[in-house]
Write an enzyme that holds these catalytic residues in place. Structure first.
Site, PDB file in Angstrom:
ATOM      1  N   GLY A   1      18.310   4.113   7.482  1.00  0.00           N
ATOM      2  CA  GLY A   1      18.137   5.526   7.804  1.00  0.00           C
ATOM      3  C   GLY A   1      17.000   5.838   8.744  1.00  0.00           C
ATOM      4  O   GLY A   1      16.406   6.899   8.664  1.00  0.00           O
ATOM      5  N   THR A   2      16.692   4.919   9.642  1.00  0.00           N
ATOM      6  CA  THR A   2      15.676   5.190  10.649  1.00  0.00           C
ATOM      7  C   THR A   2      16.066   4.500  11.945  1.00  0.00           C
ATOM      8  O   THR A   2      16.585   3.391  11.937  1.00  0.00           O
ATOM      9  CB  THR A   2      14.278   4.713  10.211  1.00  0.00           C
ATOM     10  OG1 THR A   2      13.368   4.869  11.308  1.00  0.00           O
ATOM     11  CG2 THR A   2      14.275   3.264   9.760  1.00  0.00           C
TER      12      THR A   2
ATOM     13  N   VAL B   1       7.855  10.937   3.194  1.00  0.00           N
ATOM     14  CA  VAL B   1       6.699  11.408   2.416  1.00  0.00           C
ATOM     15  C   VAL B   1       7.105  11.821   1.005  1.00  0.00           C
ATOM     16  O   VAL B   1       6.265  12.248   0.213  1.00  0.00           O
ATOM     17  CB  VAL B   1       5.972  12.570   3.138  1.00  0.00           C
ATOM     18  CG1 VAL B   1       5.393  12.087   4.462  1.00  0.00           C
ATOM     19  CG2 VAL B   1       6.894  13.760   3.363  1.00  0.00           C
ATOM     20  N   ASP B   2       8.397  11.704   0.682  1.00  0.00           N
ATOM     21  CA  ASP B   2       8.847  12.029  -0.674  1.00  0.00           C
ATOM     22  C   ASP B   2       8.551  10.860  -1.616  1.00  0.00           C
ATOM     23  O   ASP B   2       8.117   9.791  -1.187  1.00  0.00           O
ATOM     24  CB  ASP B   2      10.344  12.381  -0.685  1.00  0.00           C
ATOM     25  CG  ASP B   2      11.223  11.223  -0.212  1.00  0.00           C
ATOM     26  OD1 ASP B   2      11.227  10.163  -0.857  1.00  0.00           O
ATOM     27  OD2 ASP B   2      11.924  11.373   0.815  1.00  0.00           O
TER      28      ASP B   2
ATOM     29  N   GLN C   1       8.815   5.642   6.046  1.00  0.00           N
ATOM     30  CA  GLN C   1       8.289   6.725   6.870  1.00  0.00           C
ATOM     31  C   GLN C   1       8.410   8.062   6.129  1.00  0.00           C
ATOM     32  O   GLN C   1       7.932   9.079   6.618  1.00  0.00           O
ATOM     33  CB  GLN C   1       9.060   6.792   8.191  1.00  0.00           C
ATOM     34  CG  GLN C   1       8.836   5.577   9.081  1.00  0.00           C
ATOM     35  CD  GLN C   1       9.826   5.506  10.225  1.00  0.00           C
ATOM     36  OE1 GLN C   1      10.927   4.996  10.080  1.00  0.00           O
ATOM     37  NE2 GLN C   1       9.442   6.053  11.362  1.00  0.00           N
TER      38      GLN C   1
ATOM     39  N   HIS D   1       3.435   7.498   6.484  1.00  0.00           N
ATOM     40  CA  HIS D   1       3.095   8.837   6.967  1.00  0.00           C
ATOM     41  C   HIS D   1       2.533   9.753   5.886  1.00  0.00           C
ATOM     42  O   HIS D   1       2.537  10.964   6.041  1.00  0.00           O
ATOM     43  CB  HIS D   1       4.331   9.468   7.621  1.00  0.00           C
ATOM     44  CG  HIS D   1       4.772   8.734   8.842  1.00  0.00           C
ATOM     45  ND1 HIS D   1       6.064   8.816   9.352  1.00  0.00           N
ATOM     46  CD2 HIS D   1       4.103   7.889   9.674  1.00  0.00           C
ATOM     47  CE1 HIS D   1       6.152   8.050  10.430  1.00  0.00           C
ATOM     48  NE2 HIS D   1       4.983   7.479  10.636  1.00  0.00           N
TER      49      HIS D   1
ATOM     50  N   ALA E   1      23.181   5.465   3.273  1.00  0.00           N
ATOM     51  CA  ALA E   1      22.265   4.571   2.561  1.00  0.00           C
ATOM     52  C   ALA E   1      22.919   4.003   1.309  1.00  0.00           C
ATOM     53  O   ALA E   1      22.846   2.794   1.042  1.00  0.00           O
ATOM     54  CB  ALA E   1      20.983   5.323   2.204  1.00  0.00           C
TER      55      ALA E   1
END
Length: 226
Positions: free
Chosen positions: A170-171, A89-90, A87, A105, A215
């Site tokens: 992480g989500t 965008v990096d 998810q 995304h 993480a």
């Protein structure tokens, strides 16, 4: 044949690298109301603000680097068939060496035409008002904003349907359509959930192990187990 690991990653994956989570506790993203900078309405109302916002996010990418969690996911490709559905965008997964990354995304390092969503360019510097495609149409960030379709979701479903192991990092998987992806995994597939503040994953029939860790810590533990 290698076992297929599918990793679903979110903001917590990149938090250790210094990238702020998408929605902070005050509901803002980098001190902006999210709808100002991540919606078609925000773009229509103040496109220069939106361009400036993503220019700053793009510049920040040059100052951060992948963390150990990113690196371990890339290293696992030596032993497993690893696919990442993110998810984020990096581009930290790619910079860590992962070869199969699907961005639900969008991507900060790409831009697209406002008139043709298939006209996509690699873009690492500032995007300014007046930067256009080959037909003179303004370019915009290649980001899926609130209220826009998520074109990569069908490919994501195809990937997770074939998973032998699922790792969630992480989500909270609370935001749709990403939240619905787990329903497409085989119910026999083991799921490992890595998050220092894990959410409750509802209605999950799969065998589940939760690592209440960052993480990097969680991926170190999972690597030793696999």
């Amino acid at each position: 044949m290698k076992l297929k690991i599918v990793a679903l990653t979110g903001a917590g994956m990149s938090a250790e690298s210094g990238i702020n989570t998408f929605r902070d506790s005050n509901g803002l993203w980098e001190n902006h109301d999210i709808m100002e900078v991540a919606s078609p309405e925000g773009w229509k109302n103040n496109p220069k603000l939106v361009l400036d916002f993503y220019n700053k996010r793009r510049a920040q990418l040059k100052e951060v680097k992948p963390n150990r969690g990113h690196e371990i996911l890339a290293e696992l490709e030596q032993l497993f068939d690893v696919h990442i559905i993110t998810q984020n965008v990096d581009n930290l997964h790619e910079r860590a060496g992962s070869s199969s990354v699907l961005h639900l995304h969008g991507e900060l390092t790409k831009v697209r035409s406002i008139a043709n969503e298939n006209f996509i360019l690699e873009w690492t510097e500032d995007l300014n008002w007046g930067d256009t495609d080959d037909k003179g149409n303004q370019l915009r960030p290649h980001i899926v904003w609130f209220g826009e379709a998520v074109p990569a979701i069908e490919k994501a479903v195809t990937i997770i349907e074939k998973a032998d192991i699922v790792v969630i990092i992480g989500t909270s998987l609370q935001v749709y359509p990403a939240a619905g992806l787990m329903h497409y995994a085989s119910p026999k597939v083991p799921v490992y959930y890595i998050d220092p503040k894990p959410a409750t994953i509802y209605e999950l029939a799969n065998p589940l192990e939760v690592f209440k860790m960052s993480a990097s810590e969680g991926m170190e533990k999972l690597k030793s187990m696999l």
